[in-house]
Write a protein that holds these residues in place. Structure first.
Motif, PDB file in Angstrom:
ATOM      1  N   ARG A  48      -5.268 -13.437   5.582  1.00  0.00           N
ATOM      2  CA  ARG A  48      -3.957 -13.296   4.951  1.00  0.00           C
ATOM      3  C   ARG A  48      -2.874 -14.155   5.615  1.00  0.00           C
ATOM      4  NH1 ARG A  48      -3.332  -9.255   1.054  1.00  0.00           N
ATOM      5  NH2 ARG A  48      -5.275  -8.117   0.703  1.00  0.00           N
ATOM      6  N   ARG A  52      -0.822 -16.978   3.539  1.00  0.00           N
ATOM      7  CA  ARG A  52       0.640 -17.007   3.382  1.00  0.00           C
ATOM      8  C   ARG A  52       1.201 -18.371   3.764  1.00  0.00           C
ATOM      9  NH1 ARG A  52       0.785 -11.775   6.821  1.00  0.00           N
ATOM     10  NH2 ARG A  52       0.020 -10.223   5.316  1.00  0.00           N
ATOM     11  N   SER A  58       5.352 -14.705   1.343  1.00  0.00           N
ATOM     12  CA  SER A  58       5.591 -13.722   2.396  1.00  0.00           C
ATOM     13  C   SER A  58       4.605 -12.565   2.257  1.00  0.00           C
ATOM     14  CB  SER A  58       7.019 -13.190   2.293  1.00  0.00           C
ATOM     15  OG  SER A  58       7.176 -12.457   1.078  1.00  0.00           O
ATOM     16  N   ALA A  59       4.642 -11.652   3.237  1.00  0.00           N
ATOM     17  CA  ALA A  59       3.741 -10.503   3.213  1.00  0.00           C
ATOM     18  C   ALA A  59       3.977  -9.630   1.985  1.00  0.00           C
ATOM     19  CB  ALA A  59       3.898  -9.691   4.491  1.00  0.00           C
ATOM     20  N   SER A  60       5.215  -9.640   1.468  1.00  0.00           N
ATOM     21  CA  SER A  60       5.506  -8.833   0.278  1.00  0.00           C
ATOM     22  C   SER A  60       4.805  -9.367  -0.966  1.00  0.00           C
ATOM     23  CB  SER A  60       7.018  -8.791   0.028  1.00  0.00           C
ATOM     24  OG  SER A  60       7.508 -10.084  -0.303  1.00  0.00           O
ATOM     25  N   GLN A  61       4.238 -10.567  -0.870  1.00  0.00           N
ATOM     26  CA  GLN A  61       3.545 -11.177  -2.009  1.00  0.00           C
ATOM     27  C   GLN A  61       2.026 -11.212  -1.806  1.00  0.00           C
ATOM     28  OE1 GLN A  61       6.219 -14.706  -1.501  1.00  0.00           O
ATOM     29  NE2 GLN A  61       6.300 -14.661  -3.744  1.00  0.00           N
ATOM     30  N   ASP A  62       1.519 -10.327  -0.981  1.00  0.00           N
ATOM     31  CA  ASP A  62       0.084 -10.332  -0.698  1.00  0.00           C
ATOM     32  C   ASP A  62      -0.767 -10.073  -1.942  1.00  0.00           C
ATOM     33  OD1 ASP A  62       0.356 -11.056   1.912  1.00  0.00           O
ATOM     34  OD2 ASP A  62      -0.314  -9.154   2.780  1.00  0.00           O
ATOM     35  N   GLU A  64      -0.663 -11.740  -4.475  1.00  0.00           N
ATOM     36  CA  GLU A  64      -1.075 -13.075  -4.911  1.00  0.00           C
ATOM     37  C   GLU A  64      -2.356 -13.505  -4.190  1.00  0.00           C
ATOM     38  OE1 GLU A  64       0.327 -14.565  -7.327  1.00  0.00           O
ATOM     39  OE2 GLU A  64       2.427 -13.963  -7.419  1.00  0.00           O
TER      40      GLU A  64
END
Length: 248
Positions: A48, A52, A58-62, A64
């Motif tokens: 991950r 990124r 960002s981590a908030s879009q993991d 994806e």
């Protein structure tokens, strides 16, 4: 005529088509690069932090990254329905009916960092990869795509007039010789102008809709401009370059 669209970062989830079949996509010459990029994205999804960095998220879009992890098993849908956002809202291809819908499927194509070139009905899963991404496998997207994509685009342009609505980053993946290029500028009351940024996409979507809905078959920039003017767009022409002028 082919109207070449940019992709979008945002994509619809799901689909009711079978998993991705690279050999079923148009432009089979692009298959080896497509396969390499898909394999790299799937493998990269296991890391991950590296994903990124490579994808610029960002981590908030993991979520994806999860999409990329399941690229080979996820359901698909036609590319023209997969992409969302300002341009695709203005295009509103779902509302086209009858002959206009048939023309849209024949005339629309999409540039893609993962697939190079897609036709409207090519079935694809949701994914995350942009023209500015740099995967650990090395090389920019432009360096990977240009040698194989430009010959495909050149062959397309020999048979059809191409109206290129891609952004600069996606145009750098492969140039189209003789294409009609389109810019959007805003004009202030004093006559000064500025390049339109965000709403550029909406005006290009509106132009794309006019071109695919029209029964006309433009074969040069002047006739493309004529189609745009018939739907109320202010368009200036300089050779193969068109400028859409909108109020500031």
């Amino acid at each position: 005529m082919i109207v070449l669209l940019p992709p979008s970062e945002t994509k619809r989830a799901g689909g009711d088509g079978p998993p991705l079949r690279l050999d079923a996509l148009g432009a089979p010459e692009l298959g080896p690069v497509r396969a390499t990029l898909v394999d790299e994205l799937v493998a990269l999804a296991a890391d991950r932090p590296a994903s990124r960095r490579a994808l610029g998220i960002s981590a908030s879009q993991d979520a994806e990254i999860d999409r990329n992890a399941h690229l080979l098993a996820s359901p698909t849908m036609p590319a023209i329905h997969r992409y969302t956002g300002v341009l695709y809202d203005a295009l509103d291809v779902e509302s086209l009916k009858g002959a206009a819908a048939v023309r849209a499927r024949a005339r629309l194509a999409i540039g893609s960092a993962l697939f190079g070139l897609l036709r409207a009905d090519d079935a694809i899963p949701a994914y995350r990869l942009s023209a500015g991404s740099k995967l650990p496998g090395g090389g920019t997207m432009a360096a990977r795509w240009k040698p194989v994509l430009e010959p495909v685009l050149a062959a397309l342009a020999r048979d059809e007039l191409v109206v290129d609505l891609r952004s600069g980053a996606y145009a750098s993946l492969g140039r189209v010789p003789g294409a009609v290029d389109v810019d959007v500028v805003s004009e202030r009351p004093d006559g000064s102008r500025a390049v339109v940024s965000h709403f550029n996409k909406a005006h290009k979507g509106r132009l794309a809709r006019a071109l695919v809905a029209s029964r006309a078959e433009p074969d040069d920039a002047g006739r493309v401009a004529a189609v745009a003017r018939r739907v109320g767009m202010a368009v200036e022409r300089s050779g193969n370059a068109l400028t859409v002028v909108v109020p500031a």
